[in-house]
Design an enzyme around this catalytic site. Structure first.
Site, PDB file in Angstrom:
ATOM      1  N   ASP A   1     -24.797  -9.371  38.815  1.00 17.19           N
ATOM      2  CA  ASP A   1     -25.206 -10.550  38.056  1.00 17.19           C
ATOM      3  C   ASP A   1     -26.366 -10.203  37.130  1.00 17.19           C
ATOM      4  OD1 ASP A   1     -25.074 -13.680  37.886  1.00 17.19           O
ATOM      5  OD2 ASP A   1     -27.208 -13.185  38.098  1.00 17.19           O
TER       6      ASP A   1
ATOM      7  N   ARG B   1     -32.063  -2.865  53.002  1.00 17.02           N
ATOM      8  CA  ARG B   1     -31.761  -4.303  52.908  1.00 17.02           C
ATOM      9  C   ARG B   1     -30.403  -4.541  52.277  1.00 17.02           C
ATOM     10  NH1 ARG B   1     -37.308  -6.048  51.269  1.00 17.02           N
ATOM     11  NH2 ARG B   1     -38.401  -6.485  53.197  1.00 17.02           N
TER      12      ARG B   1
ATOM     13  N   GLN C   1     -37.901 -14.587  45.705  1.00 16.21           N
ATOM     14  CA  GLN C   1     -38.781 -13.469  46.040  1.00 16.21           C
ATOM     15  C   GLN C   1     -40.235 -13.753  45.663  1.00 16.21           C
ATOM     16  OE1 GLN C   1     -36.845  -9.849  44.548  1.00 16.21           O
ATOM     17  NE2 GLN C   1     -35.857  -9.696  46.524  1.00 16.21           N
TER      18      GLN C   1
ATOM     19  N   GLN D   1     -23.587 -21.753  38.506  1.00 15.58           N
ATOM     20  CA  GLN D   1     -24.573 -20.984  39.274  1.00 15.58           C
ATOM     21  C   GLN D   1     -25.880 -21.778  39.337  1.00 15.58           C
ATOM     22  OE1 GLN D   1     -27.214 -17.109  38.441  1.00 15.58           O
ATOM     23  NE2 GLN D   1     -25.037 -16.636  38.331  1.00 15.58           N
TER      24      GLN D   1
ATOM     25  N   LEU E   1     -31.978 -16.753  49.398  1.00 16.16           N
ATOM     26  CA  LEU E   1     -32.928 -16.419  50.467  1.00 16.16           C
ATOM     27  C   LEU E   1     -34.278 -17.097  50.228  1.00 16.16           C
ATOM     28  CD1 LEU E   1     -32.121 -12.610  50.919  1.00 16.16           C
ATOM     29  CD2 LEU E   1     -31.095 -14.594  52.055  1.00 16.16           C
TER      30      LEU E   1
ATOM     31  N   HIS F   1     -26.749 -20.069  30.504  1.00 18.68           N
ATOM     32  CA  HIS F   1     -27.794 -19.799  31.491  1.00 18.68           C
ATOM     33  C   HIS F   1     -28.503 -21.065  31.976  1.00 18.68           C
ATOM     34  CE1 HIS F   1     -30.874 -16.494  32.774  1.00 18.68           C
ATOM     35  NE2 HIS F   1     -30.723 -17.398  33.709  1.00 18.68           N
TER      36      HIS F   1
ATOM     37  N   ASN G   1     -27.547  -6.549  54.294  1.00 15.25           N
ATOM     38  CA  ASN G   1     -27.036  -7.837  53.838  1.00 15.25           C
ATOM     39  C   ASN G   1     -25.585  -7.771  53.371  1.00 15.25           C
ATOM     40  OD1 ASN G   1     -29.374  -9.098  54.534  1.00 15.25           O
ATOM     41  ND2 ASN G   1     -30.249  -9.072  52.500  1.00 15.25           N
TER      42      ASN G   1
END
Length: 323
Positions: A51, A277, A223, A191, A220, A118, A281
Site C-alpha cells: 500500500d 514483526r 504508530q 480504505q 493496530l 486518498h 504478523n
C-alpha cells in the site's frame, strides 16, 4: 469473508486483493530511508499487497524494492498488488491522470493494481502537496468528486489501473459516487482508519450492502506519529482486554487485532520495519478467534480516532467518521 489459497478476496470488479497488506507511509527522512529495505523484507516474508501513495514520497524507494525482488526471482510483477492514491491537489478531473502517471514513473510500473482517492477533501492545485495560507491553514479547492471519479474511470479504461476505489469516505460521500448518473464502475473498496477502538460498524454494514470492501489502516492503533496522532490517547496494544485474549491464544495483541478485522470481512494493512514483526504478523491466517472473543473485542469500541484530521476541518466535504 472467503479467502482463496493465496489469502486473496475477490472485489466487485472481479479482480482479487490480498487480505493483508504492507503499508509504506514514512513520516520522516529516517523512516523513508528504511522504507526500501522494509519493502524487500515484507516481500521475502510473504506480503504481496503493498500500500503506497503519491503524497508519501516513497514510491521511488518502494518501486526499487519491488523491482529488485522481481529481478532476483522472488516474485513476478503480476504477483504484486500495488495500491496508489490520488493526492488532494490533483482532484480536478484534468489533473487526475497526471498524478497517476507521476506515480507510475516513480515506481517504473506500466499499471497500478488499485488507484484510490486518498481523502475526500480537495486542496489548491500546485507543486505544494499541502498548500498553506499565511495563517498556516490548508488552502482548500472546491471540486465535484463525481467528476474526479469520472477521471478515475477513464484511467481504468485506459489500462493504467486495474481497479479504482476511495479512502476516508463516509456513507454520504459513497452514496454521492454510487448515485452518480452514468456511473461506469463503483468503488471496489474504501480504505479507512479502523481498529477495536474505532469499529466503523455502520460504514462496514453499508459497504457490505453495496459489495464494497472496507480496508483498515491504523489497524493496530497507529504508530503514534506526532504529526497526526494525539499523544494523550491510550495505546491500543496495551489494552488489558486485548492482552487477555492474546494470552489465551498464545499470540501477540497485534496479531489478535489484525485477526479481528479479517474475521469481520475487512482487508487489513500493517506496517513495520522489522523482520521479526513482519514475520509474526503474517501468521494472522494460522488461528481463529471464537465468536465470544470477537464480541468481547467489539465491546472495546470507543469511537476514538487516532488520526488527527483537524487540518481538513471546515471543508464542506467533511466530516469523515460515521458513528
Amino acid at each position: 469473508m472467503e479467502f482463496d489459497k493465496d489469502h486473496c478476496i475477490k472485489m466487485n470488479d472481479g479482480n482479487k486483493i490480498p487480505a493483508v497488506g504492507f503499508g509504506t507511509y514514512s513520516p520522516d527522512a529516517v523512516q523513508k530511508s528504511k522504507c526500501e529495505e522494509a519493502t524487500k523484507v515484507a516481500i521475502e516474508v510473504g506480503f504481496r499487497h503493498i500500500d503506497g501513495a503519491f503524497v508519501y514520497g516513497t514510491e521511488e524507494e518502494v518501486g526499487r524494492a519491488i523491482h529488485e525482488k522481481i529481478e532476483d526471482g522472488t516474485v513476478k510483477r503480476e504477483d504484486i498488488f500495488y495500491t496508489g492514491k490520488l493526492g488532494s491537489t490533483f482532484h480536478r478531473p484534468e489533473l487526475v491522470r497526471s498524478c497517476l502517471e507521476q506515480s507510475l514513473k516513480k515506481l517504473k510500473f506500466d499499471y497500478l493494481d488499485l488507484f484510490i482517492i486518498h481523502i475526500p477533501v480537495s486542496l489548491k492545485p500546485g507543486p505544494d502537496l499541502s498548500p498553506m495560507d499565511e495563517n498556516g491553514k490548508l488552502i482548500f479547492d472546491i471540486v465535484d468528486l463525481r467528476q474526479t471519479w469520472e477521471a478515475m474511470e477513464a484511467c481504468k479504461d485506459a489500462g493504467l489501473v486495474k481497479s479504482i476505489g476511495v479512502s476516508n469516505f463516509n456513507i454520504r460521500q459513497l452514496e454521492m459516487i454510487l448515485n452518480k448518473p452514468g456511473l461506469k464502475y463503483k468503488p471496489v473498496l474504501n480504505q479507512v482508519e479502523c481498529h477495536p477502538y474505532l469499529k466503523q460498524s455502520k460504514l462496514l454494514a453499508f459497504c457490505k450492502s453495496k459489495d464494497i470492501l472496507l480496508e483498515a489502516y491504523c489497524a493496530l492503533g497507529s504508530q503514534r506519529d506526532k504529526m497526526w496522532v494525539d499523544q494523550s490517547t491510550p495505546v491500543l496494544l496495551e489494552d488489558p482486554v486485548l492482552g487477555a485474549i492474546a494470552k489465551k491464544y498464545n499470540r501477540s495483541p497485534a496479531l489478535v487485532a489484525l485477526r479481528y478485522q479479517l474475521q469481520r470481512g475487512i482487508v487489513v494493512l500493517f506496517k513495520s520495519f522489522t523482520r521479526k514483526r513482519l514475520e509474526e504478523n503474517f501468521q494472522v491466517f494460522d488461528f481463529q478467534l471464537s465468536e465470544e472473543d470477537m464480541k468481547t473485542i467489539d465491546g472495546m469500541n470507543k469511537n476514538r480516532s487516532y488520526v488527527n484530521l483537524e487540518p481538513f476541518f471546515g471543508h464542506p466535504q467533511f466530516p469523515i467518521i460515521d458513528e
